[in-house]
Scaffold this motif. Structure first.
Motif, PDB file in Angstrom:
ATOM      1  N   PHE A   1       0.838  -1.205   0.000  1.00  0.00           N
ATOM      2  CA  PHE A   1       0.000   0.000   0.000  1.00  0.00           C
ATOM      3  C   PHE A   1       0.870   1.252   0.000  1.00  0.00           C
ATOM      4  O   PHE A   1       0.660   2.160  -0.798  1.00  0.00           O
ATOM      5  CB  PHE A   1      -0.910   0.028   1.232  1.00  0.00           C
ATOM      6  N   ASP A   2       1.845   1.289   0.900  1.00  0.00           N
ATOM      7  CA  ASP A   2       2.737   2.452   0.972  1.00  0.00           C
ATOM      8  C   ASP A   2       3.411   2.696  -0.367  1.00  0.00           C
ATOM      9  O   ASP A   2       3.545   3.819  -0.821  1.00  0.00           O
ATOM     10  CB  ASP A   2       3.842   2.225   2.021  1.00  0.00           C
ATOM     11  N   ASN A   3       3.839   1.593  -0.964  1.00  0.00           N
ATOM     12  CA  ASN A   3       4.596   1.663  -2.194  1.00  0.00           C
ATOM     13  C   ASN A   3       3.797   2.200  -3.378  1.00  0.00           C
ATOM     14  O   ASN A   3       4.344   2.858  -4.255  1.00  0.00           O
ATOM     15  CB  ASN A   3       5.115   0.256  -2.504  1.00  0.00           C
ATOM     16  N   ILE A   4       2.490   1.901  -3.413  1.00  0.00           N
ATOM     17  CA  ILE A   4       1.725   2.343  -4.594  1.00  0.00           C
ATOM     18  C   ILE A   4       0.674   3.373  -4.244  1.00  0.00           C
ATOM     19  O   ILE A   4      -0.210   3.663  -5.048  1.00  0.00           O
ATOM     20  CB  ILE A   4       1.080   1.156  -5.351  1.00  0.00           C
ATOM     21  N   GLU A   5       0.831   3.974  -3.091  1.00  0.00           N
ATOM     22  CA  GLU A   5      -0.132   4.968  -2.644  1.00  0.00           C
ATOM     23  C   GLU A   5      -0.291   6.105  -3.644  1.00  0.00           C
ATOM     24  O   GLU A   5      -1.399   6.559  -3.923  1.00  0.00           O
ATOM     25  CB  GLU A   5       0.325   5.549  -1.305  1.00  0.00           C
ATOM     26  N   ILE A   6       0.851   6.520  -4.213  1.00  0.00           N
ATOM     27  CA  ILE A   6       0.805   7.667  -5.127  1.00  0.00           C
ATOM     28  C   ILE A   6      -0.084   7.371  -6.331  1.00  0.00           C
ATOM     29  O   ILE A   6      -0.923   8.180  -6.696  1.00  0.00           O
ATOM     30  CB  ILE A   6       2.224   8.050  -5.583  1.00  0.00           C
ATOM     31  N   SER A   7       0.076   6.176  -6.911  1.00  0.00           N
ATOM     32  CA  SER A   7      -0.748   5.894  -8.089  1.00  0.00           C
ATOM     33  C   SER A   7      -2.211   5.719  -7.683  1.00  0.00           C
ATOM     34  O   SER A   7      -3.117   6.020  -8.454  1.00  0.00           O
ATOM     35  CB  SER A   7      -0.237   4.690  -8.864  1.00  0.00           C
ATOM     36  N   ALA A   8      -2.441   5.248  -6.466  1.00  0.00           N
ATOM     37  CA  ALA A   8      -3.818   5.114  -6.002  1.00  0.00           C
ATOM     38  C   ALA A   8      -4.452   6.492  -5.859  1.00  0.00           C
ATOM     39  O   ALA A   8      -5.599   6.711  -6.244  1.00  0.00           O
ATOM     40  CB  ALA A   8      -3.858   4.385  -4.671  1.00  0.00           C
ATOM     41  N   LYS A   9      -3.683   7.438  -5.346  1.00  0.00           N
ATOM     42  CA  LYS A   9      -4.212   8.801  -5.171  1.00  0.00           C
ATOM     43  C   LYS A   9      -4.581   9.401  -6.511  1.00  0.00           C
ATOM     44  O   LYS A   9      -5.611  10.040  -6.654  1.00  0.00           O
ATOM     45  CB  LYS A   9      -3.156   9.676  -4.482  1.00  0.00           C
ATOM     46  N   LYS A  10      -3.697   9.147  -7.510  1.00  0.00           N
ATOM     47  CA  LYS A  10      -3.974   9.662  -8.850  1.00  0.00           C
ATOM     48  C   LYS A  10      -5.306   9.113  -9.356  1.00  0.00           C
ATOM     49  O   LYS A  10      -6.080   9.809  -9.975  1.00  0.00           O
ATOM     50  CB  LYS A  10      -2.853   9.242  -9.800  1.00  0.00           C
ATOM     51  N   GLY A  11      -5.547   7.855  -9.109  1.00  0.00           N
ATOM     52  CA  GLY A  11      -6.775   7.228  -9.572  1.00  0.00           C
ATOM     53  C   GLY A  11      -7.911   7.439  -8.585  1.00  0.00           C
ATOM     54  O   GLY A  11      -9.006   6.919  -8.785  1.00  0.00           O
ATOM     55  N   ASN A  12      -7.656   8.195  -7.514  1.00  0.00           N
ATOM     56  CA  ASN A  12      -8.697   8.468  -6.530  1.00  0.00           C
ATOM     57  C   ASN A  12      -9.261   7.212  -5.891  1.00  0.00           C
ATOM     58  O   ASN A  12     -10.452   7.106  -5.629  1.00  0.00           O
ATOM     59  CB  ASN A  12      -9.847   9.229  -7.198  1.00  0.00           C
ATOM     60  N   ILE A  13      -8.409   6.247  -5.673  1.00  0.00           N
ATOM     61  CA  ILE A  13      -8.862   4.974  -5.113  1.00  0.00           C
ATOM     62  C   ILE A  13      -8.398   4.878  -3.654  1.00  0.00           C
ATOM     63  O   ILE A  13      -7.264   5.222  -3.349  1.00  0.00           O
ATOM     64  CB  ILE A  13      -8.234   3.786  -5.885  1.00  0.00           C
TER      65      ILE A  13
END
Ligand SMILES: Nc1ncnc2c1ncn2[C@@H]1O[C@H](COP(=O)(O)OP(=O)(O)OP(=O)(O)O)[C@@H](O)[C@H]1O
Ligand SMILES: [Mg+2]
Length: 285
Positions: free
Chosen positions: A145-157
């Motif tokens: 989760f920590d590692n891909i948080e940024i891309s999740a934020k971009k996708g608003n997930i």
């Protein structure tokens, strides 16, 4: 076969062999049916081998075809940007930096394709070894989760862990690095194919000696007819959409290899426009 037919062969081809020797060699044996059976068995085995080799050759052809196809897009993009820059774009402050940035993005895309390709050929050749260790899967999910948080934020997930208080620690025995890769692929997919302000939940269950790990999203879902094929390399449900997201269609093929190397299976349940759930089990430790 050769051993059995040898006496007969000798007899027909060596004049020195007497008919008495011939009788001794052959006495009490009914060779023909036996030889016939051996020949049939041998032929059947060879047919299987040939079919297997043909299948492998077909895979290899397809694999090479797919690789060149996938690499072409970023290569032509880079070529386009560079040519525009060379033909005067370099002086144009509206595009010079932008085109360099885009070229760089295409190069990153190529690097990720090549990395995936490398992992999959290593996985498929079977030469890789799993390195088993005991680790806390709850903690590993948090790290992903920590590692891909940024891309999740971009996708608003929103990413979340569904766990009871008793589940702060769940110990498993598996190859930690590989399972990190599996979780990263599954969670990245849930972000890429999720809806705006979607949700991805990782939850755990128990089944005898195994821990069940589920990655559930409420995103695009997968049409039923595509479900059996999504684990094939390069398979994508919606090619244009997936390519925009930078997908090669190797993620789930890699996931499947890793999970199967753990002697487990990866399962998927999905409903179009409702969401998907991917799950697998690992041995408790
Ligand atoms: N959670 C999901 N929701 C909806 N569709 C999904 C989901 N996960 C996978 N898919 C579909 O399955 C296809 C194959 O997934 P896979 O991860 O193998 O490839 P990719 O994401 O396109 O590319 P890569 O993972 O190699 O970057 C995707 O293109 C997508 O169409
Ligand atoms: Mg993927």
């Amino acid at each position: 076969v050769i051993k059995k037919t040898e006496p007969t062969y000798k007899i027909t081809h060596e004049p020195s062999v007497t008919s008495r020797q011939l009788k001794e060699e052959l006495s009490g044996k009914d060779m023909i049916p036996e030889v016939r059976k051996d020949m049939m068995d041998w032929a059947q085995k060879k047919t299987l081998e040939i079919n297997h080799l043909k299948q492998m050759a077909k895979y290899r052809r397809e694999f090479l075809g797919n690789i060149s196809h996938e690499l072409k897009t970023p290569i032509f993009n880079i070529q386009g940007y560079i040519l525009t820059l060379l033909e005067g774009g370099l002086e144009d402050t509206n595009i010079n930096k932008l085109y360099l940035q885009r070229a760089e993005k295409s190069i990153n895309r190529m690097i990720s394709i090549v990395n995936d390709m490398e992992s999959i050929s290593r996985l498929e050749s079977g030469i890789f070894k799993l390195e088993f260790e005991r680790f806390n899967i709850v903690k590993l999910v948090a790290e992903v989760f920590d590692n891909i948080e940024i891309s999740a934020k971009k996708g608003n997930i929103t990413l979340s862990l569904k766990q009871k208080a008793s589940e702060k620690e769940i110990w498993v025995r598996a190859d930690k690095k590989r399972i990190f890769e599996v979780l990263t692929n599954l969670i990245t997919n849930s972000i890429n194919y999720g809806k705006k302000r979607g949700k991805t939940v990782v939850s755990f269950g128990s089944s005898g000696k195994n821990v069940i790990i589920r990655v559930t999203d409420n995103g695009a879902g997968i049409p039923e007819k595509d479900l059996p094929r999504i684990f094939e390399r390069f398979y994508r449900v919606d090619r244009s959409r997936s390519r925009n997201l930078g997908g090669t269609g190797l993620g789930l093929a890699i996931v499947k290899h890793i999970i199967e190397a753990h002697k487990s299976t990866i399962r998927v349940k999905s409903k179009l426009k409702k969401g998907s759930e991917f799950s697998f089990t690992l041995k408790k430790a």
